[in-house]
Write an enzyme that holds these catalytic residues in place. Structure first.
Site, mmCIF file in Angstrom:
data_model
loop_
_atom_site.group_PDB
_atom_site.id
_atom_site.type_symbol
_atom_site.label_atom_id
_atom_site.label_comp_id
_atom_site.label_asym_id
_atom_site.label_seq_id
_atom_site.Cartn_x
_atom_site.Cartn_y
_atom_site.Cartn_z
ATOM 1 N N ARG A 128 -12.052 0.354 12.260
ATOM 2 C CA ARG A 128 -11.856 0.990 10.948
ATOM 3 C C ARG A 128 -12.831 0.269 10.011
ATOM 4 O O ARG A 128 -14.037 0.374 10.200
ATOM 5 C CB ARG A 128 -10.398 0.830 10.484
ATOM 6 C CG ARG A 128 -9.434 1.441 11.495
ATOM 7 C CD ARG A 128 -8.010 1.681 10.998
ATOM 8 N NE ARG A 128 -7.447 0.689 10.098
ATOM 9 C CZ ARG A 128 -6.139 0.527 9.899
ATOM 10 N NH1 ARG A 128 -5.266 1.269 10.550
ATOM 11 N NH2 ARG A 128 -5.687 -0.369 9.042
ATOM 12 N N LYS A 136 0.832 -1.204 0.000
ATOM 13 C CA LYS A 136 0.000 0.000 0.000
ATOM 14 C C LYS A 136 0.867 1.253 0.000
ATOM 15 O O LYS A 136 2.063 1.181 0.304
ATOM 16 C CB LYS A 136 -0.915 -0.013 1.223
ATOM 17 C CG LYS A 136 -0.162 -0.006 2.556
ATOM 18 C CD LYS A 136 -1.124 -0.246 3.716
ATOM 19 C CE LYS A 136 -0.384 -0.212 5.047
ATOM 20 N NZ LYS A 136 -1.279 -0.612 6.158
ATOM 21 N N MET A 189 11.991 23.546 4.455
ATOM 22 C CA MET A 189 11.286 22.723 3.467
ATOM 23 C C MET A 189 12.254 21.915 2.611
ATOM 24 O O MET A 189 11.988 20.776 2.260
ATOM 25 C CB MET A 189 10.431 23.624 2.563
ATOM 26 C CG MET A 189 9.484 22.848 1.661
ATOM 27 S SD MET A 189 8.532 23.887 0.533
ATOM 28 C CE MET A 189 7.482 24.788 1.653
ATOM 29 N N TYR A 226 15.913 29.184 10.264
ATOM 30 C CA TYR A 226 14.797 30.017 10.706
ATOM 31 C C TYR A 226 14.728 30.093 12.232
ATOM 32 O O TYR A 226 14.915 29.094 12.919
ATOM 33 C CB TYR A 226 13.469 29.434 10.206
ATOM 34 C CG TYR A 226 13.319 29.446 8.709
ATOM 35 C CD1 TYR A 226 13.651 30.564 7.953
ATOM 36 C CD2 TYR A 226 12.836 28.320 8.048
ATOM 37 C CE1 TYR A 226 13.502 30.556 6.572
ATOM 38 C CE2 TYR A 226 12.681 28.318 6.672
ATOM 39 C CZ TYR A 226 13.019 29.436 5.937
ATOM 40 O OH TYR A 226 12.879 29.430 4.582
HETATM 41 C C1 PLP Z 1 -0.659 -1.705 6.747
HETATM 42 C C2 PLP Z 1 -1.405 -2.958 7.000
HETATM 43 C C3 PLP Z 1 -0.715 -4.167 7.188
HETATM 44 C C4 PLP Z 1 0.790 -4.259 7.249
HETATM 45 O O1 PLP Z 1 1.264 -3.784 8.453
HETATM 46 P P1 PLP Z 1 2.819 -3.944 8.817
HETATM 47 O O2 PLP Z 1 2.881 -3.695 10.266
HETATM 48 O O3 PLP Z 1 3.538 -2.929 8.002
HETATM 49 O O4 PLP Z 1 3.182 -5.321 8.441
HETATM 50 C C5 PLP Z 1 -1.456 -5.321 7.318
HETATM 51 N N1 PLP Z 1 -2.805 -5.287 7.282
HETATM 52 C C6 PLP Z 1 -3.502 -4.149 7.126
HETATM 53 C C7 PLP Z 1 -4.983 -4.188 7.110
HETATM 54 C C8 PLP Z 1 -2.837 -2.949 6.991
HETATM 55 O O5 PLP Z 1 -3.529 -1.799 6.860
#
Ligand code: PLP
Length: 405
Positions: free
Chosen positions: A165, A63, A343, A295
């Site tokens: 979620r 992802k 930045m 800054y």
């Molecule tokens: C991001 C995610 C993972 C992977 O998590 P890691 O700790 O990076 O292995 C697995 N399942 C779901 C649903 C996620 O959102």
């Protein structure tokens, strides 16, 4: 007129012949800053993880553009060592990879769905979807029905075991399963999986979540559902709790060599960090004691010293918190970040050490040359390795080493 701080000069590309480590692109952008992605380490991590969880299936989480390392590059590497499941969160990357003919032999799983999801494309391109509601289930099944005989909606029924979620609340589970079984019997739904995700709050909380998951599976079975892949564990749980692996585990961080469990290093896990963030010194200045830098002059030199300007800033994913304890390495020696991270750049206090324009500055890497690991960098900037990885900006060229499969 006031004494408003004057921003540092923008770091112009420096037209010098840089020392050229392998795979150094010629472009000034990659000369200045780069995210080096070690594909050999990624392949080795995955191969080792596959072996450790076998016969349980390993799903590689790719992802957020593979934690920003580049999903189009990482997926073929994972395929080359035998990964056959990928998790993309939303369906778009999965559909795109399918259309490009990548991973024809593999399954792609997405679980964050929009109301106007392209259900027909998911059916046509065999993308597995995590389904939390009756509305999603019906829409996905409708698309399979419309596509005609031989087409199925590849469904993972999603149960909320406490993370709140995605996922169906336990109270609504029986209705969702009952309808899924009817649609399966009609031939438009295939029950590919039962899926949940846990909070990693504490062992007690995760244990409680796993009991909710087990009950959901039992209830589903009593209603006539069997699933090809039951899965609830991501990186940490998959290694620490074999009893929670079920049929498949979903690993992102472990594959990238970034253990997410506090106090656990990649080496502890037999893994190697894939990502190195580095840049080159673009300016060196000797300044007298009392000099304020960057800054707001939040830091002043206590004695005469040398400052090195590094062309990475928060646009590139370097947190403004990095000035409070993060260190970089130059020639294998650690130096503190001083003053505000801007930045596009920050400053390093190198004391009386010899540093020249073009010298490599490593923010984090596998740790071979004394640099911080991504986990240590995350600790010192109030973050976690996944966030540090994902926030590396688009301006930082990804440079792939370790050979393409
Ligand atoms: C991001 C995610 C993972 C992977 O998590 P890691 O700790 O990076 O292995 C697995 N399942 C779901 C649903 C996620 O959102």
């Amino acid at each position: 007129m006031t004494t408003a701080p004057v921003p540092a000069e923008p770091a112009a590309p420096v037209p010098v012949a840089a020392p050229t480590p392998d795979a150094a692109p010629a472009a000034p952008a990659a000369w200045m800053r780069r995210a080096t992605v070690d594909l050999a380490a990624y392949r080795a991590n995955l191969a080792s993880l596959i072996e450790r969880v076998a016969p349980v299936e390993l799903l590689a989480i790719v992802k957020a553009d593979a934690y920003s390392l580049g999903v189009d590059v990482m997926v073929p590497e994972a395929l080359s060592v035998g990964v056959r499941w990928f998790g993309t969160v939303e369906s778009e990357p999965a559909l795109r990879l399918r259309r490009a003919g990548v991973g024809d032999e593999a399954s792609f799983f997405a679980w964050q769905l929009a109301p106007d999801e392209d259900w027909a494309a998911a059916v046509e391109l065999r993308v597995d979807l995590g389904v939390s509601t009756l509305e999603q289930l019906e829409a996905f099944a409708d698309a399979a029905r419309a596509a005609g005989p031989g087409h199925e909606a590849l469904v993972h029924l999603t149960i909320d075991t406490g993370l709140h979620r995605e996922g169906c609340l336990p109270a609504d589970w029986a209705a969702l399963v009952t309808r899924a079984v009817e649609l399966r019997d009609e031939g438009v739904v295939r029950l590919r999986g039962c899926f949940s995700h846990v909070s990693e709050t504490s062992e007690a909380d995760d244990h409680a979540a796993s009991l909710v998951f087990r009950k959901a599976l039992d209830d589903a079975e009593a209603l006539g559902a069997t699933f090809e892949k039951r899965h609830m564990s991501s990186s940490s749980a998959a290694l620490e709790h074999p009893e929670r692996r079920f049929d498949m585990v979903r690993m992102g961080s472990n594959g990238y060599g970034n253990p997410v469990t506090e106090g656990v290093t990649a080496a502890d896990r037999g893994l190697r960090q894939v990502l190195t963030l580095s840049a080159r010194v673009v300016r060196v200045k000797r300044v007298p004691a009392g000099t304020g830098v960057s800054y707001d002059y939040t830091w002043r030199a206590e004695r005469d010293t040398t400052l090195a300007l590094v062309p990475l800033g928060y646009a590139d994913g370097v947190s403004r918190r990095a000035q409070h304890g993060a260190e970089v390495t130059i020639h294998g020696r650690r130096h503190p970040i001083v003053g505000r991270v801007a930045m596009d750049q920050f400053l390093v206090d190198v004391g009386d050490h010899e540093v020249a324009v073009g010298d490599e500055v490593v923010l984090f890497g596998p740790g071979d040359d004394g640099e911080l690991t991504i986990g240590e960098w995350a600790d010192r900037t109030g973050s976690v390795p996944e966030e540090v990885s994902c926030r590396i900006g688009a301006r930082v060229p990804r440079v792939y080493v370790g050979g393409r499969s």
